[in-house]
Design a protein around this motif. Structure first.
Motif, PDB file in Angstrom:
ATOM      1  N   SER A  90      -8.664   5.562  -0.868  1.00 14.11           N
ATOM      2  CA  SER A  90      -7.625   6.344  -0.196  1.00 14.11           C
ATOM      3  C   SER A  90      -6.476   6.681  -1.153  1.00 14.11           C
ATOM      4  O   SER A  90      -5.750   7.652  -0.946  1.00 14.11           O
ATOM      5  CB  SER A  90      -7.081   5.568   1.006  1.00 14.11           C
TER       6      SER A  90
ATOM      7  N   HIS B 219       0.852  -1.200   0.000  1.00 11.06           N
ATOM      8  CA  HIS B 219       0.000   0.000   0.000  1.00 11.06           C
ATOM      9  C   HIS B 219       0.888   1.251   0.000  1.00 11.06           C
ATOM     10  O   HIS B 219       0.683   2.192  -0.783  1.00 11.06           O
ATOM     11  CB  HIS B 219      -0.886  -0.036   1.244  1.00 11.06           C
TER      12      HIS B 219
ATOM     13  N   ASP C 148     -16.325   9.218  -2.521  1.00 11.12           N
ATOM     14  CA  ASP C 148     -15.232   9.818  -1.752  1.00 11.12           C
ATOM     15  C   ASP C 148     -15.016  11.248  -2.264  1.00 11.12           C
ATOM     16  O   ASP C 148     -14.777  11.436  -3.464  1.00 11.12           O
ATOM     17  CB  ASP C 148     -13.951   8.987  -1.945  1.00 11.12           C
TER      18      ASP C 148
ATOM     19  N   SER D 130     -16.651   4.746  -6.376  1.00  9.80           N
ATOM     20  CA  SER D 130     -15.540   5.446  -5.706  1.00  9.80           C
ATOM     21  C   SER D 130     -15.726   6.960  -5.678  1.00  9.80           C
ATOM     22  O   SER D 130     -15.047   7.662  -4.922  1.00  9.80           O
ATOM     23  CB  SER D 130     -14.213   5.118  -6.402  1.00  9.80           C
TER      24      SER D 130
ATOM     25  N   ASN E 143     -12.602  13.373  -2.239  1.00 11.57           N
ATOM     26  CA  ASN E 143     -11.342  13.667  -2.943  1.00 11.57           C
ATOM     27  C   ASN E 143     -11.358  13.100  -4.363  1.00 11.57           C
ATOM     28  O   ASN E 143     -10.891  13.743  -5.308  1.00 11.57           O
ATOM     29  CB  ASN E 143     -10.147  13.094  -2.170  1.00 11.57           C
TER      30      ASN E 143
END
Length: 585
Positions: free
Chosen positions: A270, A208, A318, A315, A320
């Motif tokens: 993320s 990650h 999210d 997604s 961002n």
């Protein structure tokens, strides 16, 4: 040993104590240490034998100051020794505290940048950056992360001008780095991303972290100031990325673009904003890098990728991801022409998906208010292109632009009650933001103007009638009155904006008559609000009136106005009252 122990105590006091006087004393003592003649050897001692992360951080910070000083600079041999020492230190201690690793990498980047033109035996000794990190990349995941971070930090360091060295020296270094190393670093980042994505295990913390650093590295390469025209980064309008011609191969090969779109769908939210940031830069590559056929092919791949995201929007919940995706959509029109977009195979389906996405976004105005600018920017540019598009393929904007206009207007009106009820921040208090959105809407709303005008007439008459009834009633609540005043404030602003948008299009007598319908309503509302000023004025509504009159004056009363215009105050009073609920006032 005693000296080391004392330094470590001072470091602990500097970074941990909450007592101001203790911290100031420690700071003073450490400044004296930094300025001492034997600071260099003591920093090495601290790194070798120091037992705390704070002392290691102090050593790295002091060394950065020593290699950066312009008066009495360190000799070349010493700087080479420090560079080699730092690389060995990082290689043998991959589990240092993150802030120590960061400080040491920053030290390496600073030495390399400032020594870029230094020669030893006709060898530019600080330029072998890929060789420097190769041993890291061939080792454990922790080492690999350090190697990638070194390249990322170096790219960032060379891209940033600093105040201690002349701008000409900075540009000379940046240009040389761009020509000799940057493309190799970008290619390396893409190849490593391909390798990592093949065996991706996101439950592995190391993988990650590696993926994040690789994406940061790719983004730093794409975000490089290639031609030295760095502008204020908050401005997103000058958005052409001046990729050198020598990079053409990476963008003609569709696998580069595909890599980032595939990554977006395979990694967690993320990390995916970083992928989208890279795609924003790739979508903004200068047009002249391609010939017409190559650009059409590139745009086709880009639009396919956007379509896939819109069809799988999970997604985008999210904020961002959502923000970066809106930036990506805006680049579709800032860097490509409508005539090129309509020729893309999936254009009709994509423009429908983008319209639906925009309408949904506008309806959920509270979700990501700072991202709306990019969506409105896209539609403003699309609408402004309609008169000039030569392609025979249908652009379909006459279908979708009115939907966007309606969604913007109705969502602003519906927000008024919620904002008042829940005590939320009122967008009308941010004059700059409102003006920016109205400027964009002025062009969007003039596309298929009869639909915009009919909608505004309908909504204005509803609010005006409700407002009039509330004022005449003896048991009206102040909240109900405030809601209608808020709705009318938005409507007056919007009417002013769409009238101001007349300048962008060749206008007709019919459109001028529609302007007259709208102007009449605002003037009659002003009669009503003026009569109430003594007991209950509304500042926001008054400001909207001023904004409206500024636009009306500019279009119909100023020195440059065509004298044949059908809208005059006489015309306004003739055309308006037939339909106005305020005509009795």
């Amino acid at each position: 040993a005693y000296f080391l122990a004392q330094l470590e105590i001072l470091c602990k006091q500097l970074y941990e104590t909450t007592d101001t006087s203790t911290r100031l004393q420690a700071e003073k003592a450490l400044v004296e240490f930094t300025n001492s003649p034997d600071c260099l050897s003591k920093c090495q001692l601290l790194l070798e034998r120091g037992s705390s992360s704070y002392s290691q951080l102090l050593a790295a910070t002091c060394l950065s100051k020593l290699v950066s000083r312009t008066s009495n600079p360190l000799p070349l041999e010493q700087r080479i020794d420090i560079r080699n020492y730092v690389l060995n230190y990082l290689a043998t201690r991959p589990k240092l505290a993150a802030f120590v690793t960061q400080a040491l990498i920053q030290l390496y980047a600073r030495i390399t940048k400032l020594g870029w033109f230094d020669c030893q035996k006709e060898d530019y000794v600080f330029r072998n950056v890929i060789v420097d990190v190769t041993r890291f990349l061939q080792d454990s995941v922790e080492h690999c992360i350090i190697g990638v971070t070194i390249l990322s930090q170096l790219t960032n360091e060379i891209n940033q001008a600093d105040t201690t060295h002349p701008l000409t020296k900075h540009r000379k270094i940046a240009s040389s780095f761009r020509d000799s190393s940057l493309f190799d670093i970008f290619t390396l980042s893409c190849n490593l991303l391909k390798q990592v994505s093949k065996n991706l295990n996101l439950n592995d913390e190391g993988q990650h972290g590696l993926l994040m650093q690789l994406l940061k590295l790719a983004h730093n390469c794409l975000n490089f100031d290639f031609i030295g025209t760095s502008t204020d980064e908050s401005s997103d309008d000058l958005c052409t990325v001046q990729i050198p011609t020598s990079w053409r191969s990476a963008f003609l090969d569709s696998s580069t673009l595909q890599l980032f779109f595939d990554l977006y769908h395979s990694i967690p939210p993320s990390l995916s904003p970083l992928v989208l940031s890279c795609l924003v830069q790739i979508a903004s590559v200068r047009r002249s890098l391609f010939n017409n056929a190559e650009r059409a092919k590139f745009l086709s791949h880009l639009v396919d990728g956007v379509k896939r995201i819109l069809e799988n929007p999970q997604s985008l919940s999210d904020p961002n991801n959502y923000h970066e995706f809106c930036r990506l959509l805006a680049r579709l029109k800032s860097n490509y022409q409508l005539g090129e977009l309509v020729k893309v195979e999936n254009y009709p389906e994509v423009i429908r998906l983008i319209a639906n996405f925009t309408v949904t976004s506008l309806q959920h105005w509270e979700f990501a208010p700072n991202s709306v600018h990019y969506l409105l920017s896209l539609w403003q540019r699309l609408a402004a292109s309609v008169p000039y598009v030569k392609a025979t393929e249908p652009h379909m904007l006459e279908t979708f632009t009115p939907e966007v206009t309606k969604a913007y207007i109705t969502s602003r009106l519906e927000s008024v009650h919620i904002i008042l009820r829940d005590g939320l921040e009122d967008p009308l208090d941010d004059a700059g933001l409102v003006q920016q959105q109205l400027d964009q809407l002025s062009t969007i709303g003039r596309c298929e103007y009869e639909k915009t005008c009919a909608l505004l007439v309908q909504l204005f008459d509803q609010s005006a009638q409700s407002y009039q009834e509330l004022l005449q009633s003896t048991n009206s609540s102040s909240m109900d009155i405030a809601v209608q005043e808020g709705r009318l404030t938005w409507l007056v602003y919007i009417i002013g904006a769409v009238i101001g948008g007349r300048v962008s299009f060749a206008s007709t007598d019919e459109q001028d008559a529609m302007d007259g319908e709208l102007v009449c309503r605002v003037l009659q509302l002003m009669n009503l609000t003026d009569s109430r000023l003594a007991q209950a004025g509304n500042e926001k509504l008054e400001l909207a009136m001023l904004s409206f009159f500024e636009q009306f004056r500019k279009i119909y009363i100023g020195d440059q106005v065509q004298k044949s215009s059908k809208v005059s105050l006489i015309h306004v009073h003739k055309t308006g009252p037939k339909h106005s609920h305020l005509c009795s006032l």
